[in-house]
Design a protein around this motif. Sequence first.
Motif, PDB file in Angstrom:
ATOM      1  N   UNK A   1       0.743  -1.054  -0.124  1.00  0.00           N
ATOM      2  CA  UNK A   1       0.046  -0.133   0.041  1.00  0.00           C
ATOM      3  C   UNK A   1       0.948   1.127  -0.049  1.00  0.00           C
ATOM      4  N   UNK A   2       2.066   1.283   0.623  1.00  0.00           N
ATOM      5  CA  UNK A   2       2.974   2.522   0.729  1.00  0.00           C
ATOM      6  C   UNK A   2       3.368   2.695  -0.756  1.00  0.00           C
ATOM      7  N   UNK A   3       3.700   1.449  -1.532  1.00  0.00           N
ATOM      8  CA  UNK A   3       4.028   1.814  -2.803  1.00  0.00           C
ATOM      9  C   UNK A   3       2.802   2.199  -3.577  1.00  0.00           C
ATOM     10  N   UNK A   4       1.736   1.754  -3.321  1.00  0.00           N
ATOM     11  CA  UNK A   4       0.562   2.204  -4.220  1.00  0.00           C
ATOM     12  C   UNK A   4       0.078   3.817  -3.630  1.00  0.00           C
ATOM     13  N   UNK A   5       0.564   4.180  -2.760  1.00  0.00           N
ATOM     14  CA  UNK A   5       0.195   5.666  -2.533  1.00  0.00           C
ATOM     15  C   UNK A   5       1.124   6.716  -3.436  1.00  0.00           C
ATOM     16  N   UNK A   6       2.071   6.006  -3.961  1.00  0.00           N
ATOM     17  CA  UNK A   6       3.190   6.870  -4.660  1.00  0.00           C
ATOM     18  C   UNK A   6       3.320   6.744  -6.366  1.00  0.00           C
ATOM     19  N   UNK A   7       3.541   5.411  -6.643  1.00  0.00           N
ATOM     20  CA  UNK A   7       3.866   4.895  -7.776  1.00  0.00           C
ATOM     21  C   UNK A   7       2.809   5.190  -8.892  1.00  0.00           C
ATOM     22  N   UNK A   8       1.450   4.607  -8.635  1.00  0.00           N
ATOM     23  CA  UNK A   8       0.444   4.810  -9.528  1.00  0.00           C
ATOM     24  C   UNK A   8       0.265   6.209 -10.029  1.00  0.00           C
ATOM     25  N   UNK A   9       0.299   7.153  -9.125  1.00  0.00           N
ATOM     26  CA  UNK A   9      -0.034   8.451  -9.604  1.00  0.00           C
ATOM     27  C   UNK A   9       1.390   9.370 -10.111  1.00  0.00           C
ATOM     28  N   UNK A  10       2.460   8.633  -9.653  1.00  0.00           N
ATOM     29  CA  UNK A  10       3.926   9.166 -10.129  1.00  0.00           C
ATOM     30  C   UNK A  10       4.070   8.908 -11.692  1.00  0.00           C
ATOM     31  N   UNK A  11       3.451   7.577 -11.942  1.00  0.00           N
ATOM     32  CA  UNK A  11       3.746   7.054 -13.277  1.00  0.00           C
ATOM     33  C   UNK A  11       2.429   7.081 -14.134  1.00  0.00           C
ATOM     34  N   UNK A  12       1.340   7.696 -13.554  1.00  0.00           N
ATOM     35  CA  UNK A  12       0.230   7.818 -14.443  1.00  0.00           C
ATOM     36  C   UNK A  12      -0.133   6.635 -15.018  1.00  0.00           C
ATOM     37  N   UNK A  13      -0.120   5.475 -14.333  1.00  0.00           N
ATOM     38  CA  UNK A  13      -0.530   4.143 -14.743  1.00  0.00           C
ATOM     39  C   UNK A  13      -1.574   3.560 -13.331  1.00  0.00           C
ATOM     40  N   UNK A  14      -2.714   3.546 -13.887  1.00  0.00           N
ATOM     41  CA  UNK A  14      -3.801   2.934 -12.956  1.00  0.00           C
ATOM     42  C   UNK A  14      -3.985   4.108 -11.643  1.00  0.00           C
ATOM     43  N   UNK A  15      -3.958   5.463 -11.950  1.00  0.00           N
ATOM     44  CA  UNK A  15      -3.997   6.141 -10.749  1.00  0.00           C
ATOM     45  C   UNK A  15      -4.971   6.126  -9.658  1.00  0.00           C
ATOM     46  N   UNK A  16      -6.163   5.231 -10.105  1.00  0.00           N
ATOM     47  CA  UNK A  16      -7.226   5.064  -8.978  1.00  0.00           C
ATOM     48  C   UNK A  16      -6.503   4.179  -7.867  1.00  0.00           C
ATOM     49  N   UNK A  17      -5.756   3.616  -8.072  1.00  0.00           N
ATOM     50  CA  UNK A  17      -4.834   2.743  -7.078  1.00  0.00           C
ATOM     51  C   UNK A  17      -4.391   3.518  -5.822  1.00  0.00           C
ATOM     52  N   UNK A  18      -4.079   4.751  -6.075  1.00  0.00           N
ATOM     53  CA  UNK A  18      -3.522   5.651  -4.736  1.00  0.00           C
ATOM     54  C   UNK A  18      -4.734   5.664  -3.951  1.00  0.00           C
ATOM     55  N   UNK A  19      -5.949   6.133  -4.147  1.00  0.00           N
ATOM     56  CA  UNK A  19      -7.014   6.349  -3.022  1.00  0.00           C
ATOM     57  C   UNK A  19      -7.352   4.814  -2.639  1.00  0.00           C
ATOM     58  N   UNK A  20      -7.266   3.692  -3.582  1.00  0.00           N
ATOM     59  CA  UNK A  20      -7.714   2.592  -3.169  1.00  0.00           C
ATOM     60  C   UNK A  20      -6.513   2.067  -2.203  1.00  0.00           C
ATOM     61  N   UNK A  21      -5.379   2.186  -2.266  1.00  0.00           N
ATOM     62  CA  UNK A  21      -4.284   2.074  -1.234  1.00  0.00           C
ATOM     63  C   UNK A  21      -4.703   2.576  -0.156  1.00  0.00           C
TER      64      UNK A  21
END
Length: 124
Positions: free
Chosen positions: A57-77
């Motif tokens: 989840x820590x990874x999910x808070x940053x990487x999806x938004x930073x890489x613009x790949x499935x950014x919905x994973x940020x709030x899900x994390x």
Amino acid sequence: MNVALWAIAGLLAVVFAVIGGLKLARPKEQLLTSGMEALAPFPAGLIKLIGALEVLAAIGLILPGALHIAPVLVPLAAVGLLIIMVGAVVTHALRREVGPVLRNLLLVALLVVVAWGRFGPYAF
């Protein structure tokens, strides 16, 4: 607000990566003697699972938004970590540990801000 959400998510990512990493790297007995006595009633496998979920989840808070790949994973994390933290609050409250309850409630509040912001008005 976008910068604030990034800062909060970054702070939360560091906190959960460290705490989850400790749960993954150390045996249960060492965690118990290092200040995580509230983990005593839980099996070692569950502690490792929680640690792995916290790191992911820590990874999910940053990487999806930073890489613009499935950014919905940020709030899900953030929501996933909220679930874990509610369990932590309950566990510490049952043990009447005021300090850990307050620290966990602060993390809950920050996670709510990230989830609200990234699901709502400041989505990617």
